[in-house]
Design a protein around this motif. Structure first.
Motif, PDB file in Angstrom:
ATOM      1  N   LYS A 206     -10.652 -31.481 -48.243  1.00  0.00           N
ATOM      2  CA  LYS A 206     -10.319 -32.369 -49.342  1.00  0.00           C
ATOM      3  C   LYS A 206     -11.536 -32.511 -50.251  1.00  0.00           C
ATOM      4  O   LYS A 206     -12.661 -32.678 -49.767  1.00  0.00           O
ATOM      5  N   VAL A 207     -11.292 -32.426 -51.540  1.00  0.00           N
ATOM      6  CA  VAL A 207     -12.381 -32.545 -52.508  1.00  0.00           C
ATOM      7  C   VAL A 207     -13.091 -33.885 -52.315  1.00  0.00           C
ATOM      8  O   VAL A 207     -12.468 -34.938 -52.226  1.00  0.00           O
ATOM      9  N   GLY A 208     -14.405 -33.812 -52.213  1.00  0.00           N
ATOM     10  CA  GLY A 208     -15.223 -35.009 -52.051  1.00  0.00           C
ATOM     11  C   GLY A 208     -15.440 -35.433 -50.614  1.00  0.00           C
ATOM     12  O   GLY A 208     -16.238 -36.323 -50.339  1.00  0.00           O
ATOM     13  N   GLU A 209     -14.745 -34.761 -49.658  1.00  0.00           N
ATOM     14  CA  GLU A 209     -14.861 -35.162 -48.247  1.00  0.00           C
ATOM     15  C   GLU A 209     -15.435 -34.070 -47.359  1.00  0.00           C
ATOM     16  O   GLU A 209     -15.657 -34.288 -46.176  1.00  0.00           O
ATOM     17  N   VAL A 210     -15.674 -32.900 -47.908  1.00  0.00           N
ATOM     18  CA  VAL A 210     -16.173 -31.788 -47.107  1.00  0.00           C
ATOM     19  C   VAL A 210     -17.660 -31.965 -46.808  1.00  0.00           C
ATOM     20  O   VAL A 210     -18.438 -32.380 -47.662  1.00  0.00           O
ATOM     21  N   CYS A 211     -18.052 -31.649 -45.593  1.00  0.00           N
ATOM     22  CA  CYS A 211     -19.463 -31.623 -45.212  1.00  0.00           C
ATOM     23  C   CYS A 211     -19.708 -30.343 -44.423  1.00  0.00           C
ATOM     24  O   CYS A 211     -19.053 -30.087 -43.413  1.00  0.00           O
ATOM     25  N   VAL A 212     -20.629 -29.521 -44.905  1.00  0.00           N
ATOM     26  CA  VAL A 212     -20.988 -28.281 -44.221  1.00  0.00           C
ATOM     27  C   VAL A 212     -22.474 -28.331 -43.884  1.00  0.00           C
ATOM     28  O   VAL A 212     -23.209 -29.183 -44.372  1.00  0.00           O
ATOM     29  N   TYR A 240     -16.082 -27.948 -53.263  1.00  0.00           N
ATOM     30  CA  TYR A 240     -15.346 -29.150 -52.862  1.00  0.00           C
ATOM     31  C   TYR A 240     -16.093 -30.441 -53.191  1.00  0.00           C
ATOM     32  O   TYR A 240     -15.689 -31.505 -52.756  1.00  0.00           O
ATOM     33  N   ARG A 241     -17.186 -30.294 -53.976  1.00  0.00           N
ATOM     34  CA  ARG A 241     -18.005 -31.454 -54.343  1.00  0.00           C
ATOM     35  C   ARG A 241     -18.310 -32.298 -53.095  1.00  0.00           C
ATOM     36  O   ARG A 241     -18.139 -33.521 -53.068  1.00  0.00           O
ATOM     37  N   GLY A 242     -18.756 -31.580 -52.064  1.00  0.00           N
ATOM     38  CA  GLY A 242     -19.061 -32.213 -50.786  1.00  0.00           C
ATOM     39  C   GLY A 242     -20.547 -32.244 -50.502  1.00  0.00           C
ATOM     40  O   GLY A 242     -21.377 -32.176 -51.409  1.00  0.00           O
ATOM     41  N   ARG A 243     -20.895 -32.336 -49.225  1.00  0.00           N
ATOM     42  CA  ARG A 243     -22.281 -32.452 -48.796  1.00  0.00           C
ATOM     43  C   ARG A 243     -22.705 -31.185 -48.053  1.00  0.00           C
ATOM     44  O   ARG A 243     -21.911 -30.548 -47.375  1.00  0.00           O
TER      45      ARG A 243
END
Length: 721
Positions: A206-212, A240-243
């Protein structure tokens, strides 16, 4: 950026500006009060104002907080400018469908128009297409341009709320992100990769919730194989505009040190990877030990004193260890021995109690902890026991909030182990996404084997240009942009391929050629003098461009004299009476060729500047016979090994037949005086010789400038030469 007022004509709203401002979170007061045909104007709170669509767009892009919104460097910024001009001229005119066809081809293997992240170029081109209304919708429904539709939909889906609002207000349609074609998320899974390479999704993301996370071990410098993992993680974090977490997997003090930590961070910076935080597995040592002890108490792990070789044999045959059914008390006693690093403890291992008969041998009671009394580079001698990667990785992934763990397919058989360990620990599931390990021909990517070359002085250090390390290949002349394109074109495919270096260097050449300054050199010991009888009696200087098609390369001063140096190889194929072209000067006719014992000692000729350049067969580089010529060392490298693919268990020794006996060749040359100004790391082209990277700039006349030849995908190896 300060709040501004955007004034424009009501009949021609600047959709691109409004959309770009939305994406960049720039607050605008909309004022459609200008007369028809007026140029849009941006009025700033300071009282200043900016005229023109593209000028305003550049202002917004430069002030945006979005990474690389105006490109990552000057070259990408220039590409963005080209798209700004293209969008307004072509996409709004009669050539619209031809422009769509061009864009479709351009986007065949690209996710974004410039680089590997969203830029204002994407927003501008997208807005101009959306602004055509029914014209684009008709093409989109026809599914004629699949790559363009995929790109258009991807941006629409990622920024649906913002772009829907703009389109509805100024084009009169809503739901621009909806399409008759399946969306990316409907069409793609982690295990199914678009053959174009880049368009891949993470399952359940989900966009904004991804963390890799990118988790290198600090046991060496990063190499091109690590680059694939790092850049893919960076790609997904941005997509995904994540972390993105950079985590040092520092669980083996025998191999790791602070030099490697510092240089891995340097490598990450060189690659342009943007991360949110840096962590260390060693930060979690106390919690990892608590978890190991908890598993022992639950009967999910035990302590085994079986000798290592015997343990490996038992795992291979599925035979249970004699310690497998020890009581919890017996296991805890041995665990204490391990923690204290006693003689008994040093012989023990903590093993997971999984399934010794499982066909997947990674589930046959893997080792979780082992003893090591060597001081750790961060925590010193505080611990005598250290977790294995297989135990620490799932635990720390879960604790740090990682949603998707990217791993190379060499770990495939251990995926079940990863999930089982998480389950036994009682931790949440982390999705594993696989990609193929990057293998390059004639290249070692084992850090242990690379260390052998360093320790045995077969290379200078980890940054040696013959090494596949990030610093090594950059020092040899590879641009990071080429590396990114090469790696991301492969995407997260699981297909195992042995890649050729030629493809990477060919991509690199396309990047360096348009901007690399041109200079001239002749080999010091292989040159011939040409005397021009009607040449200038007094030397004179002309200012010439360093690159005829790129003003940014600057100018150079070229001296013209009546005595000039030619390459001996050129002189040897010239015949008396032949007309040749002297590059950047004009034609000359060779009148006489003097030799001594079959060796050319001098050529005598006359300028024939009115002669046609098109009529000559030979176009020759030359240097004036002046004292200011600079000494050059032209260095060419070859592969360290002569075998295309080294097997995993194949060791290298000083007598190995696969060691290449000739991996570096150095040739002295003379170069034009302008090369005194070369900076370390600058890439140039020596006319008719190739592309070079300056490794050691000019220091003093007696010390040569060191230039490393950059492969272009077509050159023979030094060994073959």
């Amino acid at each position: 950026m300060e709040e501004s007022r955007l004034a424009f004509a009501k009949d021609s709203p600047p959709l691109a500006i409004i959309a770009a401002a939305k994406i960049a979170d720039v607050s605008l007061t909309i004022d459609p009060s200008l007369d028809s045909g007026s140029v849009p104007t941006l009025y700033l709170r300071s009282g200043d104002f900016i005229h023109g669509i593209n000028t305003i767009l550049r202002y917004i892009a430069r002030g945006a907080t979005i990474p690389s919104f105006y490109g990552q460097d000057d070259i990408q910024a220039a590409h963005v400018d080209q798209w700004l001009e293209y969008a307004s001229v072509i996409l709004s005119g009669s050539e619209f469908e031809a422009a769509c066809s061009f864009l479709d081809g351009f986007l065949t293997s690209r996710t974004f128009l410039v680089g590997f992240s969203l830029s204002i170029a994407d927003i501008v081109v997208w807005s101009n297409i959306a602004g055509t209304g029914q014209r684009w919708e008709s093409l989109r429904r026809s599914k004629k341009y699949q790559n363009l539709i995929r790109w258009f939909n991807s941006i629409a889906v990622d920024y649906a709320g913002m772009l829907d609002e703009v389109v509805e207000a100024y084009v009169g349609r809503r739901g621009i992100g909806k399409s008759t074609a399946p969306s990316l998320k409907e069409n793609l899974q982690c295990s199914k990769v678009n053959t174009s390479g880049l368009e891949i999704d993470l399952p359940g993301a989900k966009v904004g919730e991804v963390c890799v996370r990118f988790a290198p071990e600090p046991s060496g410098y990063l190499h091109i194989g690590h680059a694939k993992a790092g850049l893919l993680n960076n790609y997904f974090a941005e997509r995904y505009r994540g972390r993105l977490i950079v985590r040092f997997d520092d669980t083996n003090p025998s191999k790791e040190n602070n030099e490697f930590v510092e240089n891995i961070l340097k490598d990450i910076d060189i690659m342009g990877i943007k991360y949110d935080t840096v962590t260390y597995t060693s930060d979690y040592f106390p919690k990892l030990m608590e978890m190991a002890e908890s598993l022992i108490k639950q009967g999910k792990a035990y302590v085994d004193d079986t000798p290592r070789k015997q343990m490996q044999e038992e795992r291979a045959t599925g035979m249970e260890s004699k310690c497998r059914n020890n009581t919890v008390e017996e296991n805890l006693l041995l665990w204490r021995e391990m923690i204290n690093g006693t003689e008994i403890g040093m012989q023990c291992y903590v093993r997971g109690k999984l399934d010794m008969l499982d066909p997947n041998k990674s589930l046959r009671d893997p080792v979780y902890y082992r003893c090591n009394i060597i001081p750790h580079h961060r925590v010193g001698s505080k611990y005598k026991v250290y977790p294995t990667y297989d135990f620490a990785c799932p635990f720390v992934d879960a604790l740090e909030g990682v949603t998707h763990a990217l791993r190379s397919s060499e770990y495939h058989d251990r995926n079940a182990q990863y999930y089982r360990i998480l389950q036994d620990m009682g931790l949440r599931r982390v999705e594993i996404c696989e990609f193929s390990r990057l293998n390059m021909v004639y290249t070692l990517l084992s850090k242990r084997k690379l260390l052998w070359f360093v320790q045995n002085k077969k290379v200078d250090d980890w940054t040696d240009p013959r090494f596949p390390t990030i610093q090594g290949i950059v020092r040899r002349g590879l641009k990071i942009e080429a590396l990114k394109q090469f790696i991301l074109e492969q995407g997260a495919s699981k297909n195992l391929n042995l890649m050729e270096w030629d493809k990477l260097w060919t991509i690199n050449k396309k990047i360096v050629d348009p901007v690399s300054a041109r200079h001239t050199a002749v080999l010091k010991d292989q040159r011939a003098l040409l005397t021009l009888t009607n040449g200038p009696e007094e030397p004179f200087v002309r200012i010439l461009p360093r690159h005829k098609k790129y003003e940014g390369a600057g100018n150079k001063a070229t001296t013209f004299t009546n005595r000039i140096w030619l390459e001996y190889a050129d002189a040897s194929v010239i015949s008396t009476g032949q007309e040749v072209t002297l590059m950047d000067w004009g034609n000359a006719i060779i009148k006489e060729i003097k030799t001594e014992n079959g060796v050319i000692t001098e050529l005598v000729g006359a300028l024939h500047l009115e002669g046609s350049v098109k009529s000559t067969k030979l176009k020759l580089t030359w240097l004036p016979d002046i004292e200011d010529l600079v000494l050059l060392s032209l260095v060419e490298f070859d592969y360290l090994i002569t075998k295309k693919k080294l097997e995993e268990d194949e060791e290298i020794t000083l007598t190995s037949p696969i060691l290449n006996p000739c991996t570096r060749r150095e040739t002295l040359a003379l170069g034009d005086p302008n090369m005194r100004n070369l900076k370390q790391g600058e890439i140039i082209q020596l006319e008719r010789k190739g592309y070079y990277r300056c490794d050691v700039p000019f220091i003093r006349p007696a010390k040569p400038i060191v230039l490393f030849l950059i492969p272009d995908g077509r050159q023979q190896s030094a060994a073959n030469k």
